[in-house]
Design an enzyme around this catalytic site. Sequence first.
Site, PDB file in Angstrom:
ATOM      1  N   HIS A  31      -7.314   0.684  -6.327  1.00 14.02           N
ATOM      2  CA  HIS A  31      -7.558  -0.037  -5.063  1.00 14.02           C
ATOM      3  C   HIS A  31      -8.340  -1.321  -5.413  1.00 14.02           C
ATOM      4  O   HIS A  31      -9.512  -1.456  -5.077  1.00 14.02           O
ATOM      5  CB  HIS A  31      -8.351   0.866  -4.112  1.00 14.02           C
TER       6      HIS A  31
ATOM      7  N   ASP B   7     -16.688   8.226  -1.468  1.00 14.24           N
ATOM      8  CA  ASP B   7     -15.398   8.060  -0.797  1.00 14.24           C
ATOM      9  C   ASP B   7     -14.988   9.452  -0.311  1.00 14.24           C
ATOM     10  O   ASP B   7     -15.578  10.464  -0.736  1.00 14.24           O
ATOM     11  CB  ASP B   7     -14.390   7.484  -1.822  1.00 14.24           C
TER      12      ASP B   7
ATOM     13  N   ARG C  63     -14.115  -7.385   2.697  1.00 12.20           N
ATOM     14  CA  ARG C  63     -12.699  -7.183   2.354  1.00 12.20           C
ATOM     15  C   ARG C  63     -11.896  -8.427   2.716  1.00 12.20           C
ATOM     16  O   ARG C  63     -11.025  -8.872   1.988  1.00 12.20           O
ATOM     17  CB  ARG C  63     -12.109  -5.983   3.108  1.00 12.20           C
TER      18      ARG C  63
ATOM     19  N   ARG D 193       0.864  -1.191   0.000  1.00 11.26           N
ATOM     20  CA  ARG D 193       0.000   0.000   0.000  1.00 11.26           C
ATOM     21  C   ARG D 193       0.893   1.231   0.000  1.00 11.26           C
ATOM     22  O   ARG D 193       1.769   1.355   0.856  1.00 11.26           O
ATOM     23  CB  ARG D 193      -0.915   0.046   1.220  1.00 11.26           C
TER      24      ARG D 193
ATOM     25  N   CYS E  66     -16.107   2.821   0.823  1.00 15.22           N
ATOM     26  CA  CYS E  66     -14.967   1.952   1.133  1.00 15.22           C
ATOM     27  C   CYS E  66     -14.501   2.119   2.575  1.00 15.22           C
ATOM     28  O   CYS E  66     -13.895   1.209   3.137  1.00 15.22           O
ATOM     29  CB  CYS E  66     -13.816   2.249   0.173  1.00 15.22           C
TER      30      CYS E  66
ATOM     31  N   GLN F 109     -10.334  -3.604  -2.875  1.00 11.98           N
ATOM     32  CA  GLN F 109     -11.538  -2.946  -2.344  1.00 11.98           C
ATOM     33  C   GLN F 109     -12.758  -3.248  -3.231  1.00 11.98           C
ATOM     34  O   GLN F 109     -13.818  -3.624  -2.740  1.00 11.98           O
ATOM     35  CB  GLN F 109     -11.302  -1.425  -2.297  1.00 11.98           C
TER      36      GLN F 109
END
Length: 313
Positions: free
Chosen positions: A136, A231, A300, A109, A272, A139
Amino acid sequence: MDTTRFRGRSLLTWLDYDPGEIRELLELSKKVKEESRAGKINRRFTGKTLALVFEKRSTRTRCAFETAFGEEGGHPVFLSTADIQLGAKESVEDTARVLGRMFSAVQFRGFKQSTVETLAGYSGVPVYNGLTDSFHPTQVLADIMTLEENFGPCKGKKLCFVGDGRNNVARSLLVISAKLGLHFTVITPPSLNPDPGLIELCRAPAAESGARILVSADPAAVEGADALYTDVWTSMGEEDKRAERRALLEPYQVNRALMEKTGKGETIFLHCLPAIKGEEVSAELIDGPASRVWDEAENRKHTIKAIMLATLS
Ligand code: CP
Ligand code: NVA
């Protein structure tokens, strides 16, 4: 499931996977969740090791990778870039070579997509993108799983992303929707439109799957949506843009009034997380009955376990 076609592969962006493969991973995720609900204990990562390299903060992604791997008998190792040589004294290439000698797989990440690509290119083991400025991917597999838990197969359904249309989550939703035939509308001010180059890349998969990909500045474009997604207005690394984004995105808050504009009683809300309640989403909506964000967060873990099972078995 026959995982031969997945073995040894990295997940850097869904652009590298075909629709059939994404569907197989969704099926495996469902199975993994059922096993978890039934309390089934497996040891499918016994003897394996996973490096978790983080340049940015994380709650869900780190916990999902760490618990999914550890409970199957694997050994995850958390490596913050505040502690390791990467980015300070050692190149990404050399770090990748060393990690590949010690670990069965690597999660990264951080900021640049090129870093996760270099790790994949030089480590010789599967590398998973746990979020970069560009994508991502883990996700959005959980997002599709959550959507399908509510509505069945996502093909032909309508998802709207409302907010910063050029961010990593919006970009990843764009790619996975194009692949799976999910109609996807990005609702964002023109200055935050998704990169036209990415839309161009998604044109062929969307034509094949039947997905309608649209970009609009008008919040009324939520009409007919099965799910509204938002988001944060400023992603990690963009903290200096907070005031500017707030001014730009205030008319795009996802709230009850916007949900009503879908004209559908059963529209769900996705995010998310982490969320800033009162900015991109009203507290009433995210904590209310249409919200599926906690299922989404749990998913997730199931989807990440499925990705690792497929690529590491
Ligand atoms: N959604 C998500 O990636 O959360 P974290 O930043 O907590 O990992
Ligand atoms: N777009 C957000 C996602 C966080 C999970 C960010 O990059 O900060």
